[in-house]
Design a protein around this motif. Structure first.
Motif, PDB file in Angstrom:
ATOM      1  N   GLU A  92     -10.843  10.580  -1.265  1.00 57.41           N
ATOM      2  CA  GLU A  92     -10.220   9.840  -0.488  1.00 57.41           C
ATOM      3  C   GLU A  92      -8.839   9.666  -1.028  1.00 57.41           C
ATOM      4  O   GLU A  92      -8.621   9.163  -1.923  1.00 57.41           O
ATOM      5  N   ASP A  93      -7.810   9.679   0.040  1.00 53.81           N
ATOM      6  CA  ASP A  93      -6.244   9.780  -0.488  1.00 53.81           C
ATOM      7  C   ASP A  93      -5.937   8.098  -0.545  1.00 53.81           C
ATOM      8  O   ASP A  93      -4.872   7.700  -1.316  1.00 53.81           O
ATOM      9  N   GLU A  94      -6.370   7.291   0.499  1.00 51.26           N
ATOM     10  CA  GLU A  94      -5.925   5.802   0.404  1.00 51.26           C
ATOM     11  C   GLU A  94      -6.619   5.033  -0.858  1.00 51.26           C
ATOM     12  O   GLU A  94      -7.950   4.821  -0.514  1.00 51.26           O
ATOM     13  N   ASP A 151     -13.431  12.087   2.517  1.00 52.92           N
ATOM     14  CA  ASP A 151     -12.767  11.621   3.989  1.00 52.92           C
ATOM     15  C   ASP A 151     -12.253  12.643   4.619  1.00 52.92           C
ATOM     16  O   ASP A 151     -11.850  13.676   4.160  1.00 52.92           O
ATOM     17  N   MET A 203      -9.451  12.784   6.892  1.00 52.09           N
ATOM     18  CA  MET A 203      -8.074  12.832   6.643  1.00 52.09           C
ATOM     19  C   MET A 203      -7.414  12.819   5.165  1.00 52.09           C
ATOM     20  O   MET A 203      -7.706  11.793   4.542  1.00 52.09           O
ATOM     21  N   LYS A 224     -15.396   4.668   9.652  1.00 53.78           N
ATOM     22  CA  LYS A 224     -14.783   3.454   9.180  1.00 53.78           C
ATOM     23  C   LYS A 224     -14.696   2.689  10.303  1.00 53.78           C
ATOM     24  O   LYS A 224     -14.334   3.021  11.435  1.00 53.78           O
TER      25      LYS A 224
END
Ligand code: CA
Length: 232
Positions: A10-12, A54, A56, A106
């Motif tokens: 997950e990038d966030e 994720d 995205m 989410k």
């Protein structure tokens, strides 16, 4: 028993850390990756027991990452839960088509996340190479590449074996011909979808002699399913 190892892609960062925190608190060991590329190198370093991906991601999408993992023989059994902000049914189907084993929209609570992770780990238990899988009368020994029915050997060709192995690892779910091609034959080989029907027929014919052919079910308009239960 050692702690199960989960790779979170997950990038966030705040979301990734929140997920990692929840999983660690539930007793899991957690690795983190911020994009598909670092996920790939993490996979090479050490194979996790399960991956959270994720949808995205900044480089390749989580869907593409999942597809490629599920196409490769060494990693195709790795359980994957796809995370996404998209609640649309069409996206859910696309996620599962891409090979994800489950789907979490989410926002989700840490409790829901842990419950889904545990459920998927339970479903995948016994999926490790070398272990035996049972379905009804059938016992498939993955180490020995042998199948038996009530102790009697079931002699299968290599493709029928792989098909049955895939079905027994994923019971009670419908797979389209396209999905079976992708998951059983792998993405590299060009095989016509009709070929699936041929191998299903051969598999059923062998199983028929052991009175197990009812486990391989045709779902009209959708594909095939393997189940111990026979729907009426
Ligand atoms: Ca993201």
């Amino acid at each position: 028993m050692s702690a199960k190892h989960i790779l979170v892609v997950e990038d966030e960062r705040p979301i990734r850390e929140m997920i990692a925190f929840g999983l660690k608190r539930a007793g899991f060991e957690v690795s983190e990756a911020e994009d598909s590329r670092s996920a790939r190198s993490a996979l090479v370093d050490r194979r996790p027991d399960l991956m959270l991906v994720d949808w995205m991601l900044p480089d390749t999408s989580g869907l593409e990452l999942t597809r490629s993992i599920k196409r490769e023989r060494e990693t195709r059994d790795l359980p994957i839960i796809m995370l996404t902000a998209r609640a649309a049914e069409a996206d859910k189907v696309t996620g599962l088509d891409g090979g994800a084993d489950d789907y979490l929209t989410k926002p989700f609570s840490p409790r829901e996340l842990v419950a889904r992770v545990n459920a998927l780990l339970r479903r995948s238990a016994g999926a490790g190479v070398g272990e035996a899988i049972r379905l009804g009368k059938l016992l498939l020994d993955r180490a020995g590449h042998r199948v038996s029915s009530d102790g009697v050997p079931v002699v299968l060709g290599p493709t029928e074996y792989r098909l049955l192995e895939f079905f027994m690892l994923h019971p009670d779910r419908v797979y389209s011909r396209e999905q079976l091609l992708d998951r059983v034959w792998g993405g590299n080989v060009y095989v016509e979808e009709r070929t699936i029907d041929v191998h299903i027929r051969r598999l059923r014919k062998v199983l028929e002699a052991h009175e197990c052919d009812q486990y391989i079910q045709t779902v009209r308009g959708s594909g095939y399913r393997c189940s111990e239960r026979v729907d009426t």
